[in-house]
Design a protein around this motif. Structure first.
Motif, PDB file in Angstrom:
ATOM      1  N   LYS A  93       2.338  10.686  -6.082  1.00 46.92           N
ATOM      2  CA  LYS A  93       2.860   9.506  -5.409  1.00 46.92           C
ATOM      3  C   LYS A  93       1.715   8.559  -5.084  1.00 46.92           C
ATOM      4  CE  LYS A  93       5.970   8.198  -1.663  1.00 46.92           C
ATOM      5  NZ  LYS A  93       6.724   8.660  -0.482  1.00 46.92           N
ATOM      6  N   GLU A  94       1.929   7.280  -5.323  1.00 48.25           N
ATOM      7  CA  GLU A  94       0.871   6.309  -5.116  1.00 48.25           C
ATOM      8  C   GLU A  94       1.146   5.435  -3.899  1.00 48.25           C
ATOM      9  OE1 GLU A  94       0.084   4.155  -8.686  1.00 48.25           O
ATOM     10  OE2 GLU A  94      -0.878   5.874  -9.646  1.00 48.25           O
ATOM     11  N   ILE A  95       0.076   5.112  -3.190  1.00 50.06           N
ATOM     12  CA  ILE A  95       0.165   4.237  -2.023  1.00 50.06           C
ATOM     13  C   ILE A  95       0.540   2.829  -2.474  1.00 50.06           C
ATOM     14  CG2 ILE A  95      -1.233   3.130  -0.219  1.00 50.06           C
ATOM     15  CD1 ILE A  95      -2.863   5.754  -0.098  1.00 50.06           C
ATOM     16  N   THR A  96       1.409   2.184  -1.717  1.00 48.55           N
ATOM     17  CA  THR A  96       1.801   0.810  -2.030  1.00 48.55           C
ATOM     18  C   THR A  96       1.342  -0.130  -0.921  1.00 48.55           C
ATOM     19  OG1 THR A  96       3.951   0.924  -0.909  1.00 48.55           O
ATOM     20  CG2 THR A  96       3.854   1.673  -3.214  1.00 48.55           C
ATOM     21  N   LEU A  97       1.209  -1.407  -1.265  1.00 50.90           N
ATOM     22  CA  LEU A  97       0.824  -2.404  -0.277  1.00 50.90           C
ATOM     23  C   LEU A  97       1.861  -2.518   0.829  1.00 50.90           C
ATOM     24  CD1 LEU A  97      -0.530  -5.215  -2.623  1.00 50.90           C
ATOM     25  CD2 LEU A  97      -1.866  -3.895  -0.979  1.00 50.90           C
ATOM     26  N   ALA A  98       3.142  -2.415   0.450  1.00 53.27           N
ATOM     27  CA  ALA A  98       4.203  -2.510   1.455  1.00 53.27           C
ATOM     28  C   ALA A  98       4.074  -1.390   2.484  1.00 53.27           C
ATOM     29  CB  ALA A  98       5.572  -2.452   0.781  1.00 53.27           C
ATOM     30  N   GLU A  99       3.728  -0.187   2.029  1.00 51.18           N
ATOM     31  CA  GLU A  99       3.548   0.929   2.961  1.00 51.18           C
ATOM     32  C   GLU A  99       2.371   0.673   3.904  1.00 51.18           C
ATOM     33  OE1 GLU A  99       4.922   5.051   0.883  1.00 51.18           O
ATOM     34  OE2 GLU A  99       3.331   3.949  -0.143  1.00 51.18           O
ATOM     35  N   ILE A 100       1.275   0.163   3.352  1.00 57.98           N
ATOM     36  CA  ILE A 100       0.091  -0.091   4.178  1.00 57.98           C
ATOM     37  C   ILE A 100       0.412  -1.080   5.287  1.00 57.98           C
ATOM     38  CG2 ILE A 100      -2.248  -1.050   4.205  1.00 57.98           C
ATOM     39  CD1 ILE A 100      -2.504  -0.111   1.269  1.00 57.98           C
ATOM     40  N   TRP A 101       1.067  -2.178   4.926  1.00 53.15           N
ATOM     41  CA  TRP A 101       1.232  -3.269   5.888  1.00 53.15           C
ATOM     42  C   TRP A 101       2.536  -3.209   6.666  1.00 53.15           C
ATOM     43  CZ3 TRP A 101      -3.116  -4.798   7.292  1.00 53.15           C
ATOM     44  CH2 TRP A 101      -4.179  -4.808   6.399  1.00 53.15           C
ATOM     45  N   THR A 102       3.314  -2.155   6.467  1.00 55.25           N
ATOM     46  CA  THR A 102       4.446  -1.894   7.375  1.00 55.25           C
ATOM     47  C   THR A 102       4.134  -0.709   8.275  1.00 55.25           C
ATOM     48  OG1 THR A 102       5.523  -0.554   5.648  1.00 55.25           O
ATOM     49  CG2 THR A 102       6.195  -2.871   5.850  1.00 55.25           C
TER      50      THR A 102
ATOM     51  N   GLY B 259       0.605 -12.073  10.826  1.00 59.77           N
ATOM     52  CA  GLY B 259       1.879 -12.539  11.367  1.00 59.77           C
ATOM     53  C   GLY B 259       2.952 -12.512  10.308  1.00 59.77           C
ATOM     54  N   GLY B 260       4.072 -11.794  10.588  1.00 62.05           N
ATOM     55  CA  GLY B 260       5.150 -11.680   9.619  1.00 62.05           C
ATOM     56  C   GLY B 260       4.677 -10.965   8.355  1.00 62.05           C
ATOM     57  N   PHE B 261       4.930 -11.577   7.211  1.00 61.82           N
ATOM     58  CA  PHE B 261       4.526 -10.985   5.929  1.00 61.82           C
ATOM     59  C   PHE B 261       3.148 -11.487   5.466  1.00 61.82           C
ATOM     60  CE2 PHE B 261       9.193 -10.516   5.619  1.00 61.82           C
ATOM     61  CZ  PHE B 261       9.246  -9.152   5.361  1.00 61.82           C
ATOM     62  N   THR B 262       2.406 -12.144   6.357  1.00 60.85           N
ATOM     63  CA  THR B 262       1.155 -12.785   5.948  1.00 60.85           C
ATOM     64  C   THR B 262       0.155 -11.799   5.362  1.00 60.85           C
ATOM     65  OG1 THR B 262       1.471 -14.449   7.666  1.00 60.85           O
ATOM     66  CG2 THR B 262      -0.716 -14.290   6.684  1.00 60.85           C
ATOM     67  N   ARG B 263      -0.077 -10.671   6.057  1.00 66.62           N
ATOM     68  CA  ARG B 263      -1.064  -9.708   5.555  1.00 66.62           C
ATOM     69  C   ARG B 263      -0.624  -9.123   4.211  1.00 66.62           C
ATOM     70  NH1 ARG B 263      -5.204  -7.292   8.772  1.00 66.62           N
ATOM     71  NH2 ARG B 263      -6.191  -9.072   9.781  1.00 66.62           N
ATOM     72  N   LEU B 264       0.651  -8.822   4.086  1.00 62.99           N
ATOM     73  CA  LEU B 264       1.156  -8.294   2.813  1.00 62.99           C
ATOM     74  C   LEU B 264       0.952  -9.322   1.707  1.00 62.99           C
ATOM     75  CD1 LEU B 264       2.610  -6.150   1.151  1.00 62.99           C
ATOM     76  CD2 LEU B 264       4.794  -7.090   1.949  1.00 62.99           C
ATOM     77  N   HIS B 265       1.235 -10.573   2.008  1.00 59.40           N
ATOM     78  CA  HIS B 265       1.043 -11.630   1.018  1.00 59.40           C
ATOM     79  C   HIS B 265      -0.432 -11.744   0.637  1.00 59.40           C
ATOM     80  CE1 HIS B 265       0.730 -15.708  -0.638  1.00 59.40           C
ATOM     81  NE2 HIS B 265       2.028 -15.613  -0.917  1.00 59.40           N
TER      82      HIS B 265
END
Length: 722
Positions: A23-32, A701-707
């Motif tokens: 299983k691979e780490i995803t950006l969504a997992e990191i920033w949620t 803020g919000g989805f900023t870091r994920l973006h």
């Protein structure tokens, strides 16, 4: 039959583990926050040293606990039981612990400063008193708990809690001109404090700093928001070489109802980074440092006879660091930390400033001073005696003898001591162990009780394809030995060639190569390693915890030796058989963005790509206190500023360059990026860039870091995996 079933079970078990480990780490997992660890609530140790309080956000209450059992003893106050307050977000005690200040409707001003509506809660009577109908700053109870002082619209006020009578102590406060009792922007950011007034022990004097910003240049930021027209945010910001606020120290006497200015001596163009009353209620300690920040005077001011005397002079060929370590003992002798022997150590002085003894010594650094326990005559501190990437807790007699190591595990240990130094809560983590919290006896470090761990996070990570962080010493061709770590892809093959992506910050006294648990960035590096990239971090010269000479070599030359070390480190990495020397990238944020920009320009034959987030592109654009501490002024050191500023080397760009900034950055202004862009365009250099409207230096803020990290990940893939 039974054996076959066992075999099938084992086979299926192995297969499922293998699948899970892929299983691979995803950006969504990191920033949620999927890998976020749980921590200890911020606690206040009660004066008795046997109990502590914490704010329970879930129940909206301040609860008291027993150290020995860790069990709740009582609830001191609960918002739902108060008719005047629906909820509160923080609390603070009076010195005698008879009252609490409860904070509501808090809003940020800058990084540390806030405004809010505050109440005083009397624990015995359960009475609630609103301090002011206005949003105020830094309300502070007098030591006797009878009065509260605060700042409103740059003026100091005082309220008598018995009569409800309010008194305005200063009257000349004006936005962007005069500030009384709280710091200006640059003091808040660089000297790390907001409240610039102090009660004395007898509750009959308030000392405060006054800032006259009238002559300080004003900075203006557009705030785009959602309205038809942008708004202007204007504040005083002294850039390197420009005028600072004129500061003065004042004393308000409650008995005389009079304010007077304290004559500190014949100082010009100076800072007052700290004031602190001693145990003698008429003696105030004042730290005065010159603009170059290489000469600091510790002054003892006697309010009874209006005399100010220098007790201690601290000088350095480069700069003197400001700390909160000054501690007065009952006899008004004091503990002080200094780098004067080449390493940061603890010293004990008489009240007149004559040296009693050096408490700690050796070729290692004291990294935190925790305090002094009178009954055991011991000083408690954190240091790097067990290697500069580790932290341990120690105690030592104030005469420098009978040192004890109180922490046991190798990694990063930090302590929170009870008020009487009977207990401490140790926070431990390492590169392989998520944060653990445990209660210990301060006299010998013996474990009393485990409190909390994050094994669930480690167990979760076991199901992912992750790589071990390898610590090593990287020696450059010039002979410099630098701390480093490396993450290789989990399926690393020595016969293959891999691209390398380097991370650093590199600012004076900083450290990124440390034996501690993952940050969010570390999970991003794991994600990049999953994609077939080797990630490396190197702490070059100028970083901390290896002695003053190593740290201060960059004095007057920010961006020279640190950049050399990153380039030289990349060259050494490129010599390894498994590294593709033509695909080496580097990135950083803030000071790290300044560094990565310099690296791809000055090291254009070594680095093929770079990402710079919120970078300084010329130190001429940054504030006085930080910049001049390390560089002096541009008028005195023009070549130091210009020779090492990326903005002056854009013609050297060969590789791929991504520039990112938030327009609401009040710290490193977006002007840095805009001027860099102009220079790149004028040099006809192609580059990529991203602007985040109204986002500050943290860009969140919000989805900023994920973006943001999605953008950077794609750039890394497009440039290093092509």
């Amino acid at each position: 039959m039974k054996i076959k079933y066992i075999f099938l079970f084992l086979f299926l078990g192995i297969a499922s583990v293998t699948t899970a480990q892929e299983k691979e780490i995803t950006l969504a997992e990191i920033w949620t926050g999927a890998f976020r660890t749980s921590g200890m609530d911020v606690l206040h140790s009660m004066n008795n040293g046997k109990q502590y309080t914490v704010f329970n956000r879930r129940t909206g209450s301040v609860d008291k606990y027993d150290y020995k059992t860790l069990e709740k003893v009582e609830t001191i106050v609960k918002a739902s039981n108060l008719s005047e307050i629906n909820s509160f977000s923080s609390y603070s005690f009076s010195d005698d612990e008879s009252k609490l200040i409860l904070a509501t409707e808090v809003e940020s001003v800058f990084r540390r400063s806030t405004l809010g509506i505050f109440y005083v809660y009397d624990i015995a009577s359960k009475k609630v008193t609103k301090i002011s109908d206005n949003k105020i700053q830094e309300p502070t109870l007098s030591p006797n708990g009878k009065k509260v002082a605060y700042v409103f619209e740059n003026n100091i006020y005082m309220k008598d809690l018995s009569s409800g009578k309010e008194k305005q102590i200063t009257t000349d406060g004006v936005q962007n001109k005069i500030i009384n009792g709280v710091t200006d922007w640059v003091y808040e950011e660089e000297f790390s404090f907001v409240r610039a007034f102090q009660w004395n022990a007898a509750s009959d004097h308030i000392a405060f700093i006054r800032f006259d910003e009238t002559g300080v240049p004003e900075f203006s930021m557009d705030v785009y928001g959602s309205e038809l027209y942008p708004q202007q945010h204007e504040f005083k910001y002294p850039k390197a070489g420009e005028k600072n606020a004129d500061v003065s120290l004042h004393l308000y006497s409650l008995n005389a109802d009079k304010t007077s200015q304290i004559n500190l001596g014949n100082y010009t163009d100076f800072y007052i980074p700290r004031i602190k009353w001693t145990n003698d209620p008429v003696v105030l300690s004042v730290q005065v440092i010159n603009r170059h920040q290489n000469e600091l005077d510790l002054i003892m001011y006697n309010a009874a006879n209006n005399q100010a005397k220098i007790a201690l002079k601290e000088t350095d060929k480069a700069y003197v660091d400001i700390t909160d370590n000054l501690t007065f003992l009952k006899d008004n002798s004091f503990i002080w930390t200094s780098e004067k022997d080449g390493f940061n150590h603890i010293y004990h002085y008489k009240k007149d400033g004559s040296l009693i003894n050096q408490v700690t010594n050796g070729a290692w650094e004291v990294t935190k001073y925790y305090g002094y326990d009178e009954k055991s005559d011991r000083v408690f501190y954190q240091s790097v005696e067990n290697g500069s990437i580790n932290r341990d807790i120690y105690s030592i007699k104030i005469n420098g003898k009978k040192k004890k190591r109180l922490s046991a595990k190798e990694g990063t240990n930090s302590a929170k001591f009870s008020a009487d130094f009977t207990y401490f809560i140790n926070t431990f983590s390492s590169a392989t162990t998520a944060p653990e919290y445990s209660l210990h006896l301060a006299k010998n470090g013996d474990l009393v009780k485990e409190i909390k761990n994050n094994k669930n996070v480690q167990q979760k990570l076991a199901g992912y394809k992750t790589s071990k962080k390898e610590f090593f010493t990287l020696t450059t061709a010039k002979g410099h030995e630098l701390n480093a770590w490396m993450l290789k892809p989990a399926d690393f093959d020595t016969s293959k060639k891999y691209p390398v992506f380097m991370y650093q910050y590199s600012g004076p006294g900083s450290q990124q190569v440390a034996n501690r648990w993952n940050s969010a960035n570390d999970y991003w590096y794991q994600l990049l390693a999953q994609k077939g990239i080797i990630v490396v971090c190197v702490d070059g010269r100028g970083t901390g915890f290896k002695g003053a000479d190593f740290k201060k070599v960059t004095y007057k030359e920010l961006g020279k030796y640190e950049v050399e070390d990153q380039i030289d480190a990349a060259i050494e990495l490129g010599k390894r058989s498994y590294v593709d020397k033509d695909r080496i990238g580097i990135w950083g944020w803030s000071y790290g963005g300044f560094m990565s920009s310099n690296c791809i320009l000055k090291g254009n034959d070594v680095f093929s790509m770079a990402i710079a987030v919120a970078p300084v592109t010329s130190w001429r654009f940054y504030d006085t206190i930080y910049t001049e501490r390390y560089m002096q002024t541009p008028q005195e050191n023009a070549s130091g500023y210009d020779d090492n500023s990326p903005i002056n080397h854009v013609d050297k760009l060969k590789g791929d360059y991504l520039l990112i900034h938030g327009t609401g950055d009040d710290n490193v202004h977006v002007q840095n990026t805009m001027r860099m862009i102009t220079a790149l365009i004028n040099a006809n250099k192609q580059f990529d860039w991203m602007i985040y409207p109204d986002k500050n230096h943290g860009i969140y803020g919000g989805f900023t870091r994920l973006h943001l990290y999605t953008k950077m990940t794609k750039f890394v893939e497009d440039t290093l995996l092509k």
